[in-house]
Each structure stands twice: as C-alpha cells, then as structure tokens.
Design an enzyme around this catalytic site. Structure first.
Site, PDB file in Angstrom:
ATOM      1  NE  ARG A 231       7.965  -3.420   5.544  1.00 18.78           N
ATOM      2  CZ  ARG A 231       6.732  -2.976   5.726  1.00 18.78           C
ATOM      3  NH1 ARG A 231       6.012  -2.585   4.701  1.00 18.78           N
ATOM      4  NH2 ARG A 231       6.208  -2.927   6.932  1.00 18.78           N
TER       5      ARG A 231
ATOM      6  NE  ARG B 278      -4.360  -1.344  10.244  1.00 15.46           N
ATOM      7  CZ  ARG B 278      -3.372  -0.828   9.524  1.00 15.46           C
ATOM      8  NH1 ARG B 278      -3.457   0.386   9.061  1.00 15.46           N
ATOM      9  NH2 ARG B 278      -2.308  -1.538   9.262  1.00 15.46           N
TER      10      ARG B 278
ATOM     11  CE  LYS C 125      -2.119  -1.068   3.851  1.00 14.02           C
ATOM     12  NZ  LYS C 125      -1.484  -2.320   4.265  1.00 14.02           N
TER      13      LYS C 125
ATOM     14  NE  ARG D 298       6.303  -0.810   9.886  1.00 15.97           N
ATOM     15  CZ  ARG D 298       5.146  -0.818   9.240  1.00 15.97           C
ATOM     16  NH1 ARG D 298       5.050  -0.202   8.077  1.00 15.97           N
ATOM     17  NH2 ARG D 298       4.101  -1.422   9.732  1.00 15.97           N
TER      18      ARG D 298
ATOM     19  NE  ARG E  63       2.197  -5.133  10.800  1.00 18.43           N
ATOM     20  CZ  ARG E  63       3.370  -5.138  10.169  1.00 18.43           C
ATOM     21  NH1 ARG E  63       4.411  -5.761  10.689  1.00 18.43           N
ATOM     22  NH2 ARG E  63       3.494  -4.512   9.025  1.00 18.43           N
TER      23      ARG E  63
HETATM   24  P1  ADP Z   1       0.821  -2.294   7.921  1.00 19.77           P
HETATM   25  O1  ADP Z   1      -0.311  -2.104   6.963  1.00 19.77           O
HETATM   26  O2  ADP Z   1       2.081  -2.749   7.274  1.00 19.77           O
HETATM   27  O3  ADP Z   1       0.467  -3.160   9.111  1.00 19.77           O
HETATM   28  P2  ADP Z   1       0.729   0.512   8.870  1.00 19.77           P
HETATM   29  O4  ADP Z   1       1.914   1.378   8.775  1.00 19.77           O
HETATM   30  O5  ADP Z   1      -0.475   0.876   8.078  1.00 19.77           O
HETATM   31  O6  ADP Z   1       1.288  -0.933   8.548  1.00 19.77           O
HETATM   32  O7  ADP Z   1       0.260   0.398  10.405  1.00 19.77           O
HETATM   33  C1  ADP Z   1       1.165   0.053  11.425  1.00 19.77           C
HETATM   34  C2  ADP Z   1       0.422  -0.105  12.753  1.00 19.77           C
HETATM   35  O8  ADP Z   1      -0.174   1.150  13.112  1.00 19.77           O
HETATM   36  C3  ADP Z   1      -0.744  -1.083  12.766  1.00 19.77           C
HETATM   37  O9  ADP Z   1      -0.329  -2.428  12.988  1.00 19.77           O
HETATM   38  C4  ADP Z   1      -1.565  -0.553  13.938  1.00 19.77           C
HETATM   39  O10 ADP Z   1      -1.009  -0.895  15.180  1.00 19.77           O
HETATM   40  C5  ADP Z   1      -1.407   0.960  13.770  1.00 19.77           C
HETATM   41  N1  ADP Z   1      -2.487   1.541  12.945  1.00 19.77           N
HETATM   42  C6  ADP Z   1      -2.372   2.109  11.712  1.00 19.77           C
HETATM   43  N2  ADP Z   1      -3.555   2.530  11.243  1.00 19.77           N
HETATM   44  C7  ADP Z   1      -4.459   2.217  12.222  1.00 19.77           C
HETATM   45  C8  ADP Z   1      -5.867   2.366  12.339  1.00 19.77           C
HETATM   46  N3  ADP Z   1      -6.606   2.926  11.368  1.00 19.77           N
HETATM   47  N4  ADP Z   1      -6.474   1.918  13.470  1.00 19.77           N
HETATM   48  C9  ADP Z   1      -5.763   1.353  14.454  1.00 19.77           C
HETATM   49  N5  ADP Z   1      -4.436   1.172  14.418  1.00 19.77           N
HETATM   50  C10 ADP Z   1      -3.784   1.590  13.307  1.00 19.77           C
END
Ligand code: ADP
Length: 216
Positions: free
Chosen positions: A125, A86, A13, A161, A172
């Site tokens: 990554r 989410r 994404k 990360r 996740r």
């Molecule tokens: P990825 O899609 O690779 O898991 P992101 O960078 O989008 O990574 O998100 C990293 C973390 O940030 C998620 O695992 C969660 O803990 C938190 N996070 C991101 N967006 C949200 C959201 N909309 N609601 C709740 N937690 C979120």
C-alpha cells in the site's frame, strides 16, 4: 448521528469512510489523519505522537482525549468516526461525552479481515499524503509513476506510510487484538448497535453491505 468505524489496520476503514462521506454526507473524523497532520506540522502533539505511531503503538490516551473528545461538543450532528475509540478507556471517555451532549452512537461498523490479508494489503500500500487515498503497488518502484486521482492538490506526494513497514504492521495488529478488539465486547455489553462486516470483498461489495446499516 454518530457512526463508528472499527477494525484492524488494513481493514479498509479509510477507503470505506471516503465512500460513506461522498454518499451520505458525514463529517469525517479520523484520529490517524489528525495525528499525521500534527506530525507533518511538527506541532507539540505531533512530536510526541510520531514515535508511538512509527512503532505501531497507540498514542497515550491523554493526548487523544484532548484532541478528540474535548472537541466533540463543537461537532455537527453527523459524524463518521474512524480510529477512535481504540481501547476501553477511550470508549468510556466517548460515552461520557456523548451522554453529556445528549448524543448516541447510531451504529458501530466492525470490519473483519484475517491477518494474512491485512499483512498482504499493508505491504503493498501507498497513500497520497494530501488526501490519504490508498494505492495498491505491484512493486515499491511503482510509486514514481502514480498520480493521485482524488486529490485537489496536483503536487501531492504518494508514499508508503512510515508505519506500513513489517515490524510496525505486526505491532499494530497485536495492539488491535489486545487493546481495540475488546471494545467490540464493550459495545455489545452496552447494547450498542454493532454490526460485523466481512471486509474481504471488493470495495464496492463492502460498501453495499455497509450502506444497509447507515440509517439516513
Ligand atoms: P491504522 O488503522 O491503519 O493503524 P490509523 O491511521 O487509524 O491507521 O492510525 C495510525 C496510528 O495513529 C496508530 O497506529 C496510532 O499510533 C495512532 N492513533 C490513531 N488513532 C488513535 C487513537 N484513537 N488512540 C491512540 N493512537 C491512535
């Protein structure tokens, strides 16, 4: 015009978001990036978010809604939203806000990749902590030799990360299936324009596919 990127961790994404922003001139809103900045600066929200993020759990809705939805009114007309909503309650909160602002979702780009490929991608990554550009590692030692080509900040650091460890990755993916994937049906039921994107090809192939659905 609101475009939403939906997909499991490792679907690409963020990579596609960068390409979309360059080509189509959107404001990029990534809840993951926003939260990582909060963690970096050790803000009140950052301190709360850190433990959830490191474990691979969602940060509680109240904080996310405060961070994103309450600011949507001030956003410009062309938003590319990555990492939100989410879960169903975030999707409902977004809908309410967009209706209030007389805005709509133009398209939800739902990126699909199988679990094996996701785990493979995330276990090799690293990312630039300044601009979040991803790098594929042949081995963890390789990080020391990589320079970020995208970042304007020459002193930026490339690292794995904190949530790209096997336990958090597994969590996740589970959280995605249980909480985020139902959002696909939610949007289909609402007749929102949702397109399934096969995200297994090369970055350019996937971008070509995605570009067809972004109406300029
Ligand atoms: P990825 O899609 O690779 O898991 P992101 O960078 O989008 O990574 O998100 C990293 C973390 O940030 C998620 O695992 C969660 O803990 C938190 N996070 C991101 N967006 C949200 C959201 N909309 N609601 C709740 N937690 C979120």
């Amino acid at each position: 015009m609101n475009v939403i990127l939906l997909g499991p961790p490792g679907a690409g994404k963020g990579t596609q978001a960068r390409k979309i922003v360059d080509e189509f001139d959107f404001d990029y809103i990534s809840t993951g990036d926003m939260l990582r900045k909060e963690v970096e600066s050790a803000s009140r929200l950052g301190k709360i978010a850190k433990s959830y993020m490191n474990k691979g759990d969602l940060v509680p809705d109240s904080h996310i809604v405060e961070m994103i939805v309450d600011n949507l009114g001030e956003l410009n007309a062309r938003n590319l939203i990555d990492g939100f909503p989410r879960n169903i309650s975030q999707a409902e909160a977004l809908n309410e806000k967009l209706t209030e602002n007389q805005q709509k979702i133009a398209v939800v780009l739902h990126m699909n990749v199988d679990d094996e490929e996701l785990i493979n991608r995330l276990s090799t990554r690293a990312v630039c902590i300044s601009c979040q550009a991803p790098y594929k590692l042949k081995s963890p030692d390789e990080i020391l030799n990589i320079n970020c080509n995208n970042s304007p900040n020459k002193d930026c650091i490339i690292k794995v990360r904190d949530d790209d460890n096997p336990k958090s990755v597994a969590r996740r993916i589970t959280v995605y299936k249980n909480e985020t994937f139902p959002v696909v049906k939610y949007y289909k039921d609402l007749n929102v324009n949702l397109v399934d994107i096969d995200a297994r090809g090369t970055e350019d192939e996937i971008f070509q596919e995605i570009s067809k659905f972004i109406v300029v």
